[in-house]
Design a protein around this motif. Structure first.
Motif, mmCIF file in Angstrom:
data_model
loop_
_atom_site.group_PDB
_atom_site.id
_atom_site.type_symbol
_atom_site.label_atom_id
_atom_site.label_comp_id
_atom_site.label_asym_id
_atom_site.label_seq_id
_atom_site.Cartn_x
_atom_site.Cartn_y
_atom_site.Cartn_z
ATOM 1 N N THR A 72 -43.518 0.604 -36.075
ATOM 2 C CA THR A 72 -43.572 0.657 -37.535
ATOM 3 C C THR A 72 -43.378 -0.751 -38.072
ATOM 4 O O THR A 72 -43.063 -1.676 -37.319
ATOM 5 N N GLU A 96 -44.511 13.833 -41.940
ATOM 6 C CA GLU A 96 -43.707 12.731 -41.392
ATOM 7 C C GLU A 96 -44.622 11.585 -40.951
ATOM 8 O O GLU A 96 -44.349 10.414 -41.227
ATOM 9 N N LYS A 99 -45.946 8.902 -43.402
ATOM 10 C CA LYS A 99 -45.035 7.860 -43.884
ATOM 11 C C LYS A 99 -45.304 6.503 -43.241
ATOM 12 O O LYS A 99 -44.834 5.488 -43.728
ATOM 13 N N TYR A 100 -46.076 6.476 -42.168
ATOM 14 C CA TYR A 100 -46.291 5.246 -41.402
ATOM 15 C C TYR A 100 -47.722 4.746 -41.597
ATOM 16 O O TYR A 100 -48.679 5.480 -41.397
ATOM 17 N N SER A 101 -47.852 3.490 -41.958
ATOM 18 C CA SER A 101 -49.163 2.918 -42.276
ATOM 19 C C SER A 101 -50.132 2.977 -41.107
ATOM 20 O O SER A 101 -51.333 3.016 -41.305
ATOM 21 N N GLU A 109 -53.896 13.704 -46.279
ATOM 22 C CA GLU A 109 -52.800 13.748 -47.253
ATOM 23 C C GLU A 109 -52.801 15.077 -47.950
ATOM 24 O O GLU A 109 -53.717 15.749 -48.091
#
Length: 109
Positions: A72, A96, A99-101, A109
């Motif tokens: 991350t 969850e 949340k991480y690019s 989404e």
């Protein structure tokens, strides 16, 4: 229909140091197929190689990707997980992951 192997730009950037010893043409082929999503036959025509060569090159990089630890923005290790789980739990997992690019292009989404 089989799922197409894809790597996001962020994942590719993190994978680059692990490909330092690969020839430029190898990483170019991998980028074209795995990141840009080009067909192996189109890449083969462009670089003057066989479709089989393009596919095996992309598989080589895909295998490397699956065995590489990504991180991350804060440096926390991420693990790629591809399993079948109940839909209710999958929604939580996908929330969850969003949340991480690094998952920007691979999580709905």
């Amino acid at each position: 229909m089989a799922q197409k192997n894809r790597i996001t730009e962020a994942e590719w950037t993190q994978l680059l140091p692990h490909m330092a010893t690969l020839a430029h043409i190898t990483t170019d082929i991998g980028y074209s197929v795995l990141v840009k999503g080009e067909k192996a036959s189109d890449v083969a025509a462009r670089v003057g190689r066989s479709k089989q060569n393009i596919s095996s090159t992309a598989k080589r990089i895909w295998d490397l990707y699956q065995n590489t630890t990504l991180h991350t923005e804060e440096g926390e290790a991420l693990q790629l997980v591809q399993v079948w789980i109940p839909e209710k739990l999958a929604k939580k997992v996908l929330a969850e992951a969003a949340k991480y690019s690094v998952n920007k292009n691979s999580v709905a989404e």
